[in-house]
Scaffold this motif. Structure first.
Motif, PDB file in Angstrom:
ATOM      1  N   PRO A 220     -53.668  17.731 -51.351  1.00  0.00           N
ATOM      2  CA  PRO A 220     -52.700  17.382 -50.497  1.00  0.00           C
ATOM      3  C   PRO A 220     -52.290  16.989 -49.407  1.00  0.00           C
ATOM      4  O   PRO A 220     -52.178  18.501 -49.234  1.00  0.00           O
ATOM      5  N   ASP A 221     -51.936  16.155 -49.234  1.00  0.00           N
ATOM      6  CA  ASP A 221     -51.801  15.906 -47.601  1.00  0.00           C
ATOM      7  C   ASP A 221     -50.272  15.728 -47.674  1.00  0.00           C
ATOM      8  O   ASP A 221     -49.077  16.087 -48.465  1.00  0.00           O
ATOM      9  N   GLY A 222     -49.614  15.658 -46.542  1.00  0.00           N
ATOM     10  CA  GLY A 222     -48.080  15.250 -46.577  1.00  0.00           C
ATOM     11  C   GLY A 222     -47.315  15.929 -46.275  1.00  0.00           C
ATOM     12  O   GLY A 222     -45.860  15.989 -47.170  1.00  0.00           O
TER      13      GLY A 222
ATOM     14  N   GLU B 148     -46.507  -5.413 -52.834  1.00  0.00           N
ATOM     15  CA  GLU B 148     -48.114  -6.645 -52.526  1.00  0.00           C
ATOM     16  C   GLU B 148     -49.811  -4.803 -53.471  1.00  0.00           C
ATOM     17  O   GLU B 148     -49.582  -5.257 -53.973  1.00  0.00           O
ATOM     18  N   VAL B 149     -49.085  -3.821 -52.522  1.00  0.00           N
ATOM     19  CA  VAL B 149     -49.841  -2.973 -52.727  1.00  0.00           C
ATOM     20  C   VAL B 149     -48.546  -2.064 -52.989  1.00  0.00           C
ATOM     21  O   VAL B 149     -49.626  -0.536 -52.560  1.00  0.00           O
ATOM     22  N   LEU B 150     -47.986  -2.279 -53.907  1.00  0.00           N
ATOM     23  CA  LEU B 150     -47.321  -0.783 -54.275  1.00  0.00           C
ATOM     24  C   LEU B 150     -46.621   0.442 -53.672  1.00  0.00           C
ATOM     25  O   LEU B 150     -46.466   1.372 -53.468  1.00  0.00           O
TER      26      LEU B 150
ATOM     27  N   GLY C 296     -50.264   9.886 -54.446  1.00  0.00           N
ATOM     28  CA  GLY C 296     -50.040  10.700 -53.023  1.00  0.00           C
ATOM     29  C   GLY C 296     -49.652  10.906 -52.069  1.00  0.00           C
ATOM     30  O   GLY C 296     -48.325  11.454 -52.517  1.00  0.00           O
ATOM     31  N   ILE C 297     -49.118  10.357 -50.742  1.00  0.00           N
ATOM     32  CA  ILE C 297     -48.988  11.014 -49.210  1.00  0.00           C
ATOM     33  C   ILE C 297     -47.418  10.115 -49.645  1.00  0.00           C
ATOM     34  O   ILE C 297     -46.022  10.309 -48.970  1.00  0.00           O
ATOM     35  N   SER C 298     -47.043   9.176 -50.402  1.00  0.00           N
ATOM     36  CA  SER C 298     -45.850   8.261 -50.269  1.00  0.00           C
ATOM     37  C   SER C 298     -44.985   9.657 -51.992  1.00  0.00           C
ATOM     38  O   SER C 298     -43.856  10.025 -51.537  1.00  0.00           O
TER      39      SER C 298
ATOM     40  N   GLY D 183     -39.674  -3.121 -54.848  1.00  0.00           N
ATOM     41  CA  GLY D 183     -40.539  -3.625 -56.151  1.00  0.00           C
ATOM     42  C   GLY D 183     -40.679  -2.330 -57.549  1.00  0.00           C
ATOM     43  O   GLY D 183     -39.592  -2.123 -57.461  1.00  0.00           O
ATOM     44  N   ARG D 184     -41.829  -2.692 -57.928  1.00  0.00           N
ATOM     45  CA  ARG D 184     -42.208  -1.865 -59.087  1.00  0.00           C
ATOM     46  C   ARG D 184     -42.764  -0.431 -58.739  1.00  0.00           C
ATOM     47  O   ARG D 184     -42.486   0.825 -59.952  1.00  0.00           O
ATOM     48  N   ALA D 185     -42.532   0.335 -57.505  1.00  0.00           N
ATOM     49  CA  ALA D 185     -42.801   1.165 -56.711  1.00  0.00           C
ATOM     50  C   ALA D 185     -41.986   2.004 -55.887  1.00  0.00           C
ATOM     51  O   ALA D 185     -41.371   0.902 -55.493  1.00  0.00           O
TER      52      ALA D 185
ATOM     53  N   LYS E 266     -60.140  11.809 -36.143  1.00  0.00           N
ATOM     54  CA  LYS E 266     -60.275  13.186 -37.036  1.00  0.00           C
ATOM     55  C   LYS E 266     -58.898  12.447 -38.039  1.00  0.00           C
ATOM     56  O   LYS E 266     -58.117  12.479 -37.593  1.00  0.00           O
ATOM     57  N   VAL E 267     -59.713  12.601 -39.709  1.00  0.00           N
ATOM     58  CA  VAL E 267     -58.227  12.495 -41.139  1.00  0.00           C
ATOM     59  C   VAL E 267     -56.795  13.628 -40.249  1.00  0.00           C
ATOM     60  O   VAL E 267     -55.551  13.004 -40.174  1.00  0.00           O
ATOM     61  N   SER E 268     -57.313  14.589 -39.759  1.00  0.00           N
ATOM     62  CA  SER E 268     -55.945  15.571 -39.544  1.00  0.00           C
ATOM     63  C   SER E 268     -55.113  14.862 -37.768  1.00  0.00           C
ATOM     64  O   SER E 268     -54.271  15.533 -38.108  1.00  0.00           O
TER      65      SER E 268
ATOM     66  N   ALA F 298     -40.552   6.030 -63.833  1.00  0.00           N
ATOM     67  CA  ALA F 298     -40.526   6.886 -63.005  1.00  0.00           C
ATOM     68  C   ALA F 298     -42.129   7.714 -62.994  1.00  0.00           C
ATOM     69  O   ALA F 298     -41.724   8.256 -63.947  1.00  0.00           O
ATOM     70  N   ARG F 299     -43.490   8.240 -62.287  1.00  0.00           N
ATOM     71  CA  ARG F 299     -44.240   8.945 -62.349  1.00  0.00           C
ATOM     72  C   ARG F 299     -44.818   9.741 -60.934  1.00  0.00           C
ATOM     73  O   ARG F 299     -44.707   8.669 -60.089  1.00  0.00           O
ATOM     74  N   PHE F 300     -44.779  10.973 -61.016  1.00  0.00           N
ATOM     75  CA  PHE F 300     -45.563  11.353 -59.911  1.00  0.00           C
ATOM     76  C   PHE F 300     -46.823  11.778 -59.789  1.00  0.00           C
ATOM     77  O   PHE F 300     -47.258  12.185 -60.731  1.00  0.00           O
TER      78      PHE F 300
ATOM     79  N   GLY G 227     -43.964   4.307 -54.341  1.00  0.00           N
ATOM     80  CA  GLY G 227     -45.217   4.351 -53.284  1.00  0.00           C
ATOM     81  C   GLY G 227     -46.170   4.847 -53.737  1.00  0.00           C
ATOM     82  O   GLY G 227     -46.677   5.646 -54.432  1.00  0.00           O
ATOM     83  N   SER G 228     -47.530   3.942 -52.764  1.00  0.00           N
ATOM     84  CA  SER G 228     -48.677   4.481 -53.516  1.00  0.00           C
ATOM     85  C   SER G 228     -50.220   4.973 -52.992  1.00  0.00           C
ATOM     86  O   SER G 228     -50.535   5.199 -53.071  1.00  0.00           O
ATOM     87  N   GLY G 229     -49.378   5.711 -51.904  1.00  0.00           N
ATOM     88  CA  GLY G 229     -49.508   6.995 -51.113  1.00  0.00           C
ATOM     89  C   GLY G 229     -50.338   6.056 -49.683  1.00  0.00           C
ATOM     90  O   GLY G 229     -49.935   5.109 -49.641  1.00  0.00           O
ATOM     91  N   GLN G 230     -51.784   6.768 -48.986  1.00  0.00           N
ATOM     92  CA  GLN G 230     -51.913   6.192 -47.597  1.00  0.00           C
ATOM     93  C   GLN G 230     -52.609   4.522 -49.026  1.00  0.00           C
ATOM     94  O   GLN G 230     -53.357   4.673 -49.980  1.00  0.00           O
ATOM     95  N   ASP G 231     -52.649   3.365 -47.429  1.00  0.00           N
ATOM     96  CA  ASP G 231     -53.505   1.934 -48.226  1.00  0.00           C
ATOM     97  C   ASP G 231     -54.633   2.529 -48.095  1.00  0.00           C
ATOM     98  O   ASP G 231     -55.114   2.413 -46.794  1.00  0.00           O
ATOM     99  N   LEU G 232     -55.514   2.596 -48.916  1.00  0.00           N
ATOM    100  CA  LEU G 232     -56.985   2.910 -49.092  1.00  0.00           C
ATOM    101  C   LEU G 232     -57.635   2.403 -48.234  1.00  0.00           C
ATOM    102  O   LEU G 232     -58.654   2.272 -47.589  1.00  0.00           O
ATOM    103  N   GLY G 233     -56.964   0.643 -48.349  1.00  0.00           N
ATOM    104  CA  GLY G 233     -57.601  -0.611 -47.759  1.00  0.00           C
ATOM    105  C   GLY G 233     -57.809  -0.708 -46.679  1.00  0.00           C
ATOM    106  O   GLY G 233     -59.132  -0.460 -45.831  1.00  0.00           O
ATOM    107  N   ALA G 234     -56.626  -0.279 -46.062  1.00  0.00           N
ATOM    108  CA  ALA G 234     -56.533   0.058 -44.638  1.00  0.00           C
ATOM    109  C   ALA G 234     -57.960   0.679 -44.254  1.00  0.00           C
ATOM    110  O   ALA G 234     -57.783   0.662 -42.689  1.00  0.00           O
ATOM    111  N   PHE G 235     -57.296   2.313 -44.819  1.00  0.00           N
ATOM    112  CA  PHE G 235     -57.555   3.489 -43.552  1.00  0.00           C
ATOM    113  C   PHE G 235     -59.333   3.385 -43.280  1.00  0.00           C
ATOM    114  O   PHE G 235     -59.960   3.426 -42.870  1.00  0.00           O
ATOM    115  N   ALA G 236     -60.083   2.229 -44.775  1.00  0.00           N
ATOM    116  CA  ALA G 236     -61.238   2.258 -45.258  1.00  0.00           C
ATOM    117  C   ALA G 236     -62.078   1.334 -44.081  1.00  0.00           C
ATOM    118  O   ALA G 236     -62.939   1.290 -43.330  1.00  0.00           O
TER     119      ALA G 236
END
Ligand code: LHQ
Length: 275
Positions: free
Chosen positions: A156-158, A35-37, A125-127, A70-72, A93-95, A143-145, A74-83
């Motif tokens: 870029p991290d990860g 549901e969040v890729l 993103g990180i995915s 599903g259709r992806a 710290k993000v590090s 696919a798209r990167f 991954g979409s990287g860090q869950d930005l909602g969860a991180f916020a």
């Protein structure tokens, strides 16, 4: 689903955000938040580290496939969860946060057998960078990167700063990082970002065939090959040639080496057991 037990080690399958499937020596780990890729929340980051480390301990596993539900991919860090973590005022710290991802990258790197990313749909993103940390990549033609970081003013991290220039060269790596444009599967194949790109309709079968071929190979030699090649990225010729000798000494001791030579002499297909 309960906990299944592997032949030698306990193989945990009851993750909240991962699906685990083992067949013919191939362990498929599917990130499962469609549901969040398949964006990474805290739990999925930890579970993926756990599952990869468990795979490394299980000798019945001879190839690992990492993919998304599903259709992806991954979409990287869950930005909602991180916020939400930040809003709570208790955010590290993000590090520090990134160290949880680094565990995943080291687990892939140190896995003594091949790890394949099977990328369908978007890897952002990180995915995207976790796919790049895998030993090889198969992409569906849809696919798209996306090195999405620049879109939100981040670097870029990860491990992207490590893997990208090594896979595609410095100029293309910087372009992908700075422009953060979608890179199609066809383009990814052309520039060496993926090993192969297959039509979406044939994707599952192609991944299975590729992974099962690896899972029926000389697994211990594959683990030594990873060590040789990853070390050579960091070392000079003399160091690499010395290591080559040490690893060949080890490979020569394997049952699979003896089987490979016997099969050649008997003009038959080798039956590798991974020992
Ligand atoms: C999402 C996400 C997502 C939550 C789609 N989170 N919900 C490290 C450390 C610290 C901080 C930050 O980050 C990092 C590492 C990183 O990974 S940074 C990069 C984070 N990722 C992104 O910036 C990508 C954000 N997503 C997108 O740009 C698009 O969703 C892509 C291009 C991936 C896919 O676009 P579409 O195919 O058009 O899908 P969509 O945007 O409609 O997404 C589908 C749903 O998934 C949607 O929810 P909804 O309720 O509207 O259906 C999105 O909100 C949700 N989703 N990515 N990262």
């Amino acid at each position: 689903m309960g906990i299944a037990y592997g032949m030698k080690n306990m193989l945990q399958t009851d993750y909240q955000y991962l699906l685990i499937h083992e067949e013919n020596g191939v362990l498929t780990i599917t990130m499962n938040r469609p549901e969040v890729l398949n964006a990474f929340n805290e739990e999925m980051i930890a579970e993926l580290g756990d599952a990869l480390e468990a795979a490394a301990r299980d000798e019945a596993v001879r190839c690992v496939v990492l993919t998304g539900a599903g259709r992806a991919f991954g979409s990287g860090q869950d930005l909602g969860a991180f916020a939400a973590i930040h809003a709570s005022g208790e955010a590290p710290k993000v590090s520090e946060h990134l160290k949880k991802y680094h565990r995943i990258i080291f687990a892939i790197h140190n896995m003594p057998r091949p790890v394949i990313a099977a990328v369908r749909g978007v890897a952002a993103g990180i995915s995207c960078n976790i796919a790049l940390a895998c030993d090889m990549r198969i992409a569906s033609d849809d696919a798209r990167f996306i090195e999405a970081f620049a879109r939100i003013g981040l670097v870029p991290d990860g491990g992207g700063g490590y893997t990208l220039p090594r896979l595609v060269g410095l100029g293309r790596a910087l372009e992908m990082a700075m422009l953060a444009d979608d890179v199609t599967a066809a383009e990814a194949e052309r520039i060496g970002l993926v090993n192969r790109c297959v039509p979406a309709a044939q994707f599952d079968a192609a991944v299975k065939a590729f992974a099962e071929r690896l899972a029926s190979g000389p697994t211990r030699a594959y683990g030594l090959m990873k060590q040789l090649m990853y070390t050579s990225l960091e070392s000079d010729l003399q160091t690499s040639l010395t290591l080559e000798g040490e690893l060949q000494d080890a490979a020569l001791q394997t049952e699979d080496h003896r089987e490979g030579v016997a099969a050649f002499l008997q003009k038959r297909k080798a039956n590798y057991t991974g020992r």
